[in-house]
Design an enzyme around this catalytic site. Structure first.
Site, PDB file in Angstrom:
ATOM      1  CB  CYS A  24      -6.757   7.751   9.293  1.00  0.00           C
ATOM      2  SG  CYS A  24      -6.973   8.542   7.839  1.00  0.00           S
ATOM      3  CG  HIS A  56      -7.279   3.347   8.782  1.00  0.00           C
ATOM      4  ND1 HIS A  56      -8.564   4.022   8.418  1.00  0.00           N
ATOM      5  CD2 HIS A  56      -6.416   4.277   7.684  1.00  0.00           C
ATOM      6  CE1 HIS A  56      -8.612   5.149   7.504  1.00  0.00           C
ATOM      7  NE2 HIS A  56      -7.163   5.298   7.055  1.00  0.00           N
ATOM      8  CG  ASN A  70      -9.242   6.718   4.232  1.00  0.00           C
ATOM      9  OD1 ASN A  70      -9.568   6.984   5.213  1.00  0.00           O
ATOM     10  ND2 ASN A  70      -7.884   6.802   4.056  1.00  0.00           N
TER      11      ASN A  70
HETATM   12  N1  ACO Z   1      -7.451   7.257 -11.819  1.00  0.00           N
HETATM   13  C1  ACO Z   1      -6.840   6.646 -12.998  1.00  0.00           C
HETATM   14  N2  ACO Z   1      -5.227   7.033 -12.802  1.00  0.00           N
HETATM   15  C2  ACO Z   1      -4.990   7.585 -11.843  1.00  0.00           C
HETATM   16  C3  ACO Z   1      -5.787   7.760 -10.685  1.00  0.00           C
HETATM   17  C4  ACO Z   1      -7.014   7.892 -10.679  1.00  0.00           C
HETATM   18  N3  ACO Z   1      -7.999   7.916  -9.984  1.00  0.00           N
HETATM   19  N4  ACO Z   1      -5.085   8.170  -9.482  1.00  0.00           N
HETATM   20  C5  ACO Z   1      -3.982   8.347 -10.154  1.00  0.00           C
HETATM   21  N5  ACO Z   1      -3.635   7.866 -11.324  1.00  0.00           N
HETATM   22  C6  ACO Z   1      -2.540   7.683 -12.360  1.00  0.00           C
HETATM   23  C7  ACO Z   1      -1.361   8.398 -11.789  1.00  0.00           C
HETATM   24  O1  ACO Z   1      -1.407   9.820 -12.354  1.00  0.00           O
HETATM   25  C8  ACO Z   1      -0.152   7.704 -12.241  1.00  0.00           C
HETATM   26  O2  ACO Z   1      -0.109   8.007 -13.821  1.00  0.00           O
HETATM   27  P1  ACO Z   1       1.486   8.249 -14.350  1.00  0.00           P
HETATM   28  O3  ACO Z   1       2.362   6.975 -14.015  1.00  0.00           O
HETATM   29  O4  ACO Z   1       1.008   8.494 -15.770  1.00  0.00           O
HETATM   30  O5  ACO Z   1       2.008   9.464 -13.663  1.00  0.00           O
HETATM   31  C9  ACO Z   1      -0.763   6.125 -12.128  1.00  0.00           C
HETATM   32  O6  ACO Z   1      -2.234   6.183 -11.957  1.00  0.00           O
HETATM   33  C10 ACO Z   1      -0.081   5.294 -10.926  1.00  0.00           C
HETATM   34  O7  ACO Z   1      -0.184   6.078  -9.849  1.00  0.00           O
HETATM   35  P2  ACO Z   1       0.560   5.737  -8.474  1.00  0.00           P
HETATM   36  O8  ACO Z   1       0.731   6.841  -7.445  1.00  0.00           O
HETATM   37  O9  ACO Z   1       1.992   5.044  -8.683  1.00  0.00           O
HETATM   38  O10 ACO Z   1      -0.486   4.408  -8.013  1.00  0.00           O
HETATM   39  P3  ACO Z   1      -0.636   3.718  -6.835  1.00  0.00           P
HETATM   40  O11 ACO Z   1      -0.672   2.193  -7.349  1.00  0.00           O
HETATM   41  O12 ACO Z   1       0.796   4.011  -5.796  1.00  0.00           O
HETATM   42  O13 ACO Z   1      -1.897   3.894  -6.085  1.00  0.00           O
HETATM   43  C11 ACO Z   1      -2.722   5.075  -4.263  1.00  0.00           C
HETATM   44  C12 ACO Z   1      -2.026   5.276  -5.656  1.00  0.00           C
HETATM   45  C13 ACO Z   1      -4.135   4.381  -4.461  1.00  0.00           C
HETATM   46  C14 ACO Z   1      -2.993   6.509  -3.890  1.00  0.00           C
HETATM   47  C15 ACO Z   1      -1.838   4.489  -3.113  1.00  0.00           C
HETATM   48  O14 ACO Z   1      -0.602   4.906  -3.305  1.00  0.00           O
HETATM   49  C16 ACO Z   1      -2.185   4.496  -1.921  1.00  0.00           C
HETATM   50  O15 ACO Z   1      -3.254   4.114  -1.781  1.00  0.00           O
HETATM   51  N6  ACO Z   1      -1.774   5.407  -0.876  1.00  0.00           N
HETATM   52  C17 ACO Z   1      -2.153   5.242   0.343  1.00  0.00           C
HETATM   53  C18 ACO Z   1      -2.984   6.340   0.451  1.00  0.00           C
HETATM   54  C19 ACO Z   1      -3.658   6.454   2.002  1.00  0.00           C
HETATM   55  O16 ACO Z   1      -3.864   5.596   2.591  1.00  0.00           O
HETATM   56  N7  ACO Z   1      -3.826   7.718   2.492  1.00  0.00           N
HETATM   57  C20 ACO Z   1      -4.202   8.094   3.765  1.00  0.00           C
HETATM   58  C21 ACO Z   1      -5.007   9.076   3.877  1.00  0.00           C
HETATM   59  S1  ACO Z   1      -5.607   9.857   5.207  1.00  0.00           S
HETATM   60  C22 ACO Z   1      -6.222  11.225   5.184  1.00  0.00           C
HETATM   61  O17 ACO Z   1      -5.929  11.673   4.154  1.00  0.00           O
HETATM   62  C23 ACO Z   1      -6.815  11.713   6.432  1.00  0.00           C
END
Ligand code: ACO
Length: 322
Positions: free
Chosen positions: A112, A249, A279
């Site tokens: 990214c 980003h 994203n």
């Molecule tokens: N729908 C419903 N529930 C979900 C989903 C969904 N799509 N996804 C996860 N959950 C659940 C999880 O299973 C978890 O359930 P549990 O507590 O029963 O285990 C619960 O929601 C909470 O999950 P968390 O991971 O704690 O949620 P969080 O508030 O941290 O949000 C997220 C998750 C959105 C992924 C966040 O951590 C984030 O944005 N991280 C950064 C991601 C990022 O920027 N990545 C860069 C990628 S760049 C690239 O790949 C090239």
């Protein structure tokens, strides 16, 4: 002394829109969960267009706005993790599709942060007097690396391309660019290449998908983006008040909000379009810059900052007078 400036920007996203509601047919999720945790409402997904197709449309748009002849371009750099082929690069095919002959063209991969890496390379290559006008692209079709059964990741990503033409300038407008990397030994964010077949283990190729420890990536992003902006401020002896606008980003609206809080700036100063795109990895920054210019958030003469983080783990930031 040779300086650089932005001559034009452009973008293109595929037509098909997948809403949060649509995703409910693939995974156990809800619009409420996705929007409240990420700020995403919908994303564009490419059904039959390639990274080259998206890049070409964004490039044409940027060249038009730069008001130059395509043959003035002597360098193309494409940042992507979703090149259509291992080789030739998207950049090489784009060069041919644009009908530009005998120039340097290559792809880079810094996830990214890739667009800011590409911008830094092009900026330095122009300042070295080896090149005059560079076309830089961030393009991604992450929908093809996404595991559509994994709700932790599939709700986050979208496809698109952003482009920028930068060139020689008598005034110093691309003022500073920072890039960095911290080898991701804990594999917080990764995607394997399709399995390469060795002579000994002649297996059928399988495509792996994006894997992510979301919480850890969130913490890294929330720390590195404000840190990079603060470094740009310190290195250039300016204050936050001198920066009119910040284009970060678009990975998660909450990460952008945390960065704004850490930097003590209002969200009015931060561009947010993740609600429409998700994203889009390397495409996110150039698409957002192009939109921010089009909507009048960034005008000629304004000083703005851009900042990104991504797989690698990588990061980058730039201070630019438009
Ligand atoms: N729908 C419903 N529930 C979900 C989903 C969904 N799509 N996804 C996860 N959950 C659940 C999880 O299973 C978890 O359930 P549990 O507590 O029963 O285990 C619960 O929601 C909470 O999950 P968390 O991971 O704690 O949620 P969080 O508030 O941290 O949000 C997220 C998750 C959105 C992924 C966040 O951590 C984030 O944005 N991280 C950064 C991601 C990022 O920027 N990545 C860069 C990628 S760049 C690239 O790949 C090239």
């Amino acid at each position: 002394m040779i300086y650089t400036k932005i001559l034009g920007t452009g973008r293109y996203v595929p037509k098909t829109i997948v809403t949060n509601e649509d995703l409910k047919q693939y995974v156990d999720t809800s619009d409420e969960w996705i929007y409240s945790r990420t700020g995403i409402k919908e994303r564009h997904v490419s059904i039959d267009e390639s990274s080259l197709d998206l890049s070409y449309q964004a490039a044409i748009n940027a060249i038009d706005k730069a008001n130059i002849d395509k043959d003035e371009i002597d360098l193309i750099i494409v940042a992507t993790v979703t090149s259509d082929y291992a080789f030739p690069g998207v950049s090489n095919l784009l060069q041919a599709k644009l009908g530009i002959e005998n120039i340097m063209a290559f792809d880079i991969n810094a996830a990214c942060s890739g667009f800011i890496y590409a911008m830094q390379i092009a900026d330095k290559m122009i300042k070295s007097k080896s090149f005059k006008k560079a076309l830089i692209i961030g393009v991604e079709i992450l929908s093809r690396l996404t595991d559509w059964r994994d709700r932790n990741t599939c709700v986050l990503f979208g496809d698109g391309a952003g482009a920028m033409v930068i060139g020689e300038s008598e005034t110093n407008q691309i003022k500073d660019i920072i890039t960095g990397s911290q080898g991701d030994v804990d594999m917080l964010l990764y995607c394997k290449n399709p399995e390469l077949k060795s002579l000994k283990h002649n297996k059928i190729s399988v495509q792996d998908h994006i894997h992510m420890q979301g919480n850890e990536v969130f913490k890294f992003a929330s720390r590195i983006m404000p840190k990079t902006i603060n470094q740009l401020i310190e290195r250039n002896n300016i204050t936050m008040d001198d920066i009119q606008y910040i284009v970060a980003h678009q990975a998660n609206a909450r990460i952008i909000q945390k960065a704004a809080k850490e930097l003590n700036v209002s969200m009015d100063k931060m561009y947010v379009n993740i609600n429409h795109y998700g994203n889009t990895s390397a495409a996110s920054v150039p698409v957002a810059i192009d939109e921010a210019i089009e909507k009048g958030y960034i005008n000629r003469g304004d000083l703005f900052a851009t900042v990104a983080f991504g797989g690698g783990l990588t990061w980058g930031g730039a201070l630019i007078q438009y």
